[in-house]
Write an enzyme that holds these catalytic residues in place. Structure first.
Site, mmCIF file in Angstrom:
data_model
loop_
_atom_site.group_PDB
_atom_site.id
_atom_site.type_symbol
_atom_site.label_atom_id
_atom_site.label_comp_id
_atom_site.label_asym_id
_atom_site.label_seq_id
_atom_site.Cartn_x
_atom_site.Cartn_y
_atom_site.Cartn_z
ATOM 1 N N CYS A 1 9.373 -24.019 12.789
ATOM 2 C CA CYS A 1 9.360 -24.383 11.751
ATOM 3 C C CYS A 1 8.507 -23.936 10.985
ATOM 4 C CB CYS A 1 10.294 -26.033 11.316
ATOM 5 S SG CYS A 1 8.750 -26.578 11.896
ATOM 6 N N CYS B 1 4.799 -24.696 11.629
ATOM 7 C CA CYS B 1 4.842 -24.012 12.615
ATOM 8 C C CYS B 1 4.421 -22.821 12.561
ATOM 9 C CB CYS B 1 6.260 -23.197 13.996
ATOM 10 S SG CYS B 1 6.477 -25.599 14.683
ATOM 11 N N ASP C 1 6.243 10.407 -14.172
ATOM 12 C CA ASP C 1 5.426 12.263 -14.837
ATOM 13 C C ASP C 1 6.641 12.986 -15.019
ATOM 14 O OD1 ASP C 1 3.782 14.061 -14.339
ATOM 15 O OD2 ASP C 1 4.397 14.239 -12.474
ATOM 16 N N ASP D 1 3.423 11.734 -8.425
ATOM 17 C CA ASP D 1 3.811 12.198 -7.348
ATOM 18 C C ASP D 1 2.884 11.198 -6.234
ATOM 19 O OD1 ASP D 1 1.503 13.005 -8.166
ATOM 20 O OD2 ASP D 1 1.894 14.802 -8.106
ATOM 21 N N ASP E 1 -1.378 12.025 -10.532
ATOM 22 C CA ASP E 1 -1.547 10.385 -11.640
ATOM 23 C C ASP E 1 -1.732 9.221 -10.708
ATOM 24 O OD1 ASP E 1 0.661 11.392 -13.802
ATOM 25 O OD2 ASP E 1 2.444 12.077 -11.372
#
Length: 724
Positions: free
Chosen positions: A13, A16, A421, A610, A614
């Site tokens: 669960c 755990c 861009d 890219d 940028d």
């Protein structure tokens, strides 16, 4: 520092998962640890000089779980398969014994039937249910509790109370109780819980099918070429850089490498998304997982199987699936205390019914308390977020969208503005010849001079000009001399005449005054002061740009294009793509400031570029997206990376994010509602008014069903089709 994503076994669960995470996080040398219960793995950042994976494994085992530290995918799969088989075997035994116990309880009232049920129930609990008791004991020693604790307590109480009544049959009559043993409830609880876990494991395995699909792209075997030219088939894992391997027709490339002999066409769509096969000749790069065509190639390996581009993508997706979304923190906090709250509620239920009905209500009180223990389900709460995130990230990877972590997927659904861009994002990023204007007196032989000169030029635009002229049927001329003039162009001689080719500066210096420049790049060709031809090259917008922009507008997104190019170039590109708002002649710092301005206006901004020039704006944006080209992937820069140049991935990734987070919210809602309604009903809230009680057997079935329902709801994402 090192990072590893490792499978964790024996987790039952989300509590755990929290225990494992705290255990590993507390070890000296571990910087951070994050457990994904849905994926059954842990992602660890650690200092290998202070702690080893073996040390982590020992600590996890001491906490009652297990860690697979063999990084080979085959070892991971083998360990997970063995754990699944063990669970299946326990389930088979549980049902083989639980069904007759149930039958004896329903139709047999003789003393021998009760003893027979007791024996079978004892065997069932000792084999199929033993893991609940051993884990509960380990949890108790660690002053913790989990789902196993609830199952262990409920089945132990039912078995012990039944054995007591079986050994002392007069007790029930002397206290005004009906004589009834609960071996059927104890056995059915185990059977239903194990059934739920098996179904849950199968469903959880489906959530990680994208990872397995990516892993399957790499062939397990490769043909190794020896020094004597002989070939033998070896496991791909044995291939090392420098080895020569033979790629046969129709086979997949096992590792990244360089073609040293032969030629063929290779299908690289799994990396680039492009359906057209790529020609590979000597000196070309090939990549693991791509499919060879009809030719045969000898390839020198440049990477081993663990460091290929495909392996990097698999590692990135696996790490992303193991990360946690911010929305999961609430569920983690609740799950941490959930078990203790449920135990307290079970005790309160027992005491309350005894206070109401006294000894005569003992059986009813025990049944209600046991039902409370088994109906409560922290698993559904813990699975709500990670299962949806895991499927969503996997779905994205199948469609060439690499998502860095779960928080990126959550943030993307809130985006209200997209900043693009221009060069390489909206446009192809490489100017192509769009026209050739020839003066009336220009001959084919003179154009042949231009062709020969461009063939010798090292300028990046030269190859496209050469390709265009050759398609026009121009034949190359023999040059007497050739010279490259930096910043201007080319000077050459042919048949005793001088020629030049270059930019407007060179044209003006030679007395050939060019017309005003239009959008794109212009190359002028002439002799002396005579302008012979003008070649125009334009960076075209991508074929999918207009459709992508239209979809983003339909989604209500504000779309802006930023570019360092001039106003004319920006205006033409924006019109072709359908972008209404753009800013030209901006520097990287200006892009950053523009993103800040949008954020100040209340927008959640996605920046698409890219990933390199940028970088300022990408770092500033709420969601950063890098446009990739299969192997040139800015994985470290952006939250999302597209391995193809298809702009439609932008709106589709945002749509996938919204769908994923919608399912997360649905899962959390139903997990909360299930427990809010189920626990009071199990405690007997409906008994005073309607005489309705919930048998522990059906309570356990409801608990198992709740987890399976959450996972199944998440799996609906697998059927979402991205519109590409």
């Amino acid at each position: 520092m090192a990072k590893a994503t490792l499978p964790v076994l024996e987790m039952s669960c989300v509590v755990c998962a929290g225990n494992v995470e705290r255990t590993v996080s507390g070890l000296d040398g571990v910087v951070s640890a994050s457990v994904n219960f849905a994926a059954n793995n842990i992602t660890v950042d650690y200092d290998p000089k202070k702690i080893s994976l073996q040390d982590m494994k020992a600590a996890v085992q001491a906490a009652g779980y297990d860690l697979v530290i063999d990084t080979a995918d085959s070892a991971r799969q083998e360990a997970e398969r063995n754990a699944y088989i063990a669970l299946r075997n326990k389930l088979v035994v549980a049902w083989v014994l639980a069904v007759p116990v149930m039958a004896l309880s329903m139709w047999g009232k003789a003393i021998w039937t009760e003893w027979a049920a007791a024996v079978m129930a004892t065997v069932l609990l000792a084999y199929s249910g033993m893991e609940f008791y051993t884990k509960a004991w380990k949890m108790a020693k660690a002053k913790s509790a989990n789902m196993d604790t609830l199952v262990a307590m409920s089945t132990a109480v039912a078995w012990l109370f039944s054995m007591f009544l079986l050994i002392f049959p007069d007790f029930s009559e002397s206290h005004g109780m009906g004589h009834y043993v609960y071996f059927d409830s104890a056995t059915m609880i185990v059977a239903f819980v194990l059934t739920g876990r098996l179904l849950e494991e199968r469903a959880k395995n489906s959530t990680t099918s994208a990872i397995r699909s990516l892993m399957d792209l790499q062939p397990p075997m490769a043909w190794l070429v020896g020094d004597d030219g002989t070939e033998k088939e070896v496991p791909t894992s044995q291939i090392q850089p420098g080895n020569t391997i033979r790629i046969r027709p129709g086979g997949r490339v096992p590792v990244d490498g360089i073609v040293v002999d032969g030629n063929s066409f290779v299908d690289e769509s799994m990396l680039t998304g492009e359906s057209v096969q790529v020609e590979k000749v000597q000196g070309c790069n090939v990549f693991a997982g791509t499919i060879n065509g009809n030719g045969t190639m000898a390839v020198e390996a440049t990477k081993n199987s663990d460091n290929t581009v495909l392996a990097q993508i698999v590692a990135m997706v696996r790490e992303a699936q193991g990360s946690k979304a911010p929305v999961q923190r609430i569920a983690d906090v609740i799950s941490k205390y959930f078990t203790f709250v449920v135990i307290s509620l079970a005790i309160i239920t027992l005491v309350t019914w005894l206070a109401i009905g006294g000894n005569a209500c003992l059986s009813h009180a025990i049944v209600c308390a046991v039902s409370v223990l088994v109906i409560a389900c922290p698993c559904a709460l813990g699975l709500a977020t990670p299962t949806a995130i895991t499927v969503g990230i996997g779905k994205a990877a199948e469609n060439h969208i690499l998502i860095k972590d779960a928080s990126a997927l959550e943030k993307a659904c809130k985006v209200s503005a997209v900043v693009l861009d221009k060069t390489g994002t909206v446009t192809e990023g490489k100017p192509a010849v769009t026209g050739l204007e020839i003066s009336p007196d220009t001959t084919a032989g003179q154009l042949g001079v231009l062709l020969s000169a461009e063939k010798q030029s090292e300028h990046p635009l030269a190859a496209d000009i050469v390709s265009y002229l050759e398609k026009e049927g121009i034949a190359p001329a023999v040059l007497d001399s050739f010279k490259s003039v930096a910043g201007k162009g080319l000077e050459m001689k042919a048949n005793g005449c001088s020629y030049w080719a270059g930019n407007s500066r060179m044209a003006k210096e030679n007395g050939a005054v060019p017309e005003s420049e239009t959008n794109g790049t212009t190359v002028y060709f002439g002799t002396d002061s005579n302008l012979l031809a003008t070649v125009t090259l334009i960076d075209r917008t991508k074929p999918t740009a207009h459709d992508a922009i239209s979809r983003m507008k339909d989604m209500g997104l504000k779309v802006v294009m930023l570019t360092g190019d001039n106003e004319t170039s920006a205006d033409i590109a924006a019109k072709e793509a359908g972008i209404e708002e753009y800013v030209a002649s901006v520097l990287p710092d200006d892009k950053d400031k523009y993103v800040q301005k949008l954020q100040a206006d209340g927008h959640k901004v996605a920046m698409v570029g890219d990933g390199i020039n940028d970088s300022q704006a990408l770092a500033r944006a709420d969601v950063s997206i890098a446009m990739g080209s299969g192997t040139d992937i800015a994985m470290e820069t952006a939250m999302m990376t597209f391995t193809t140049s298809d702009l439609r991935l932008i709106p589709e990734s945002l749509r996938l994010s919204k769908r994923t987070m919608r399912i997360v919210k649905q899962n959390l809602f139903w997990a909360f509602i299930y427990n809010v309604i189920g626990i009071p009903v199990a405690a007997g809230a409906l008994f005073p008014a309607f005489g309705i009680t919930l048998d522990p057997m059906w309570a356990s079935a409801a608990m198992a069903l709740s987890s399976v329902t959450v996972v199944t709801n998440s799996l609906r994402l697998k059927f979402l089709r991205l519109k590409l």
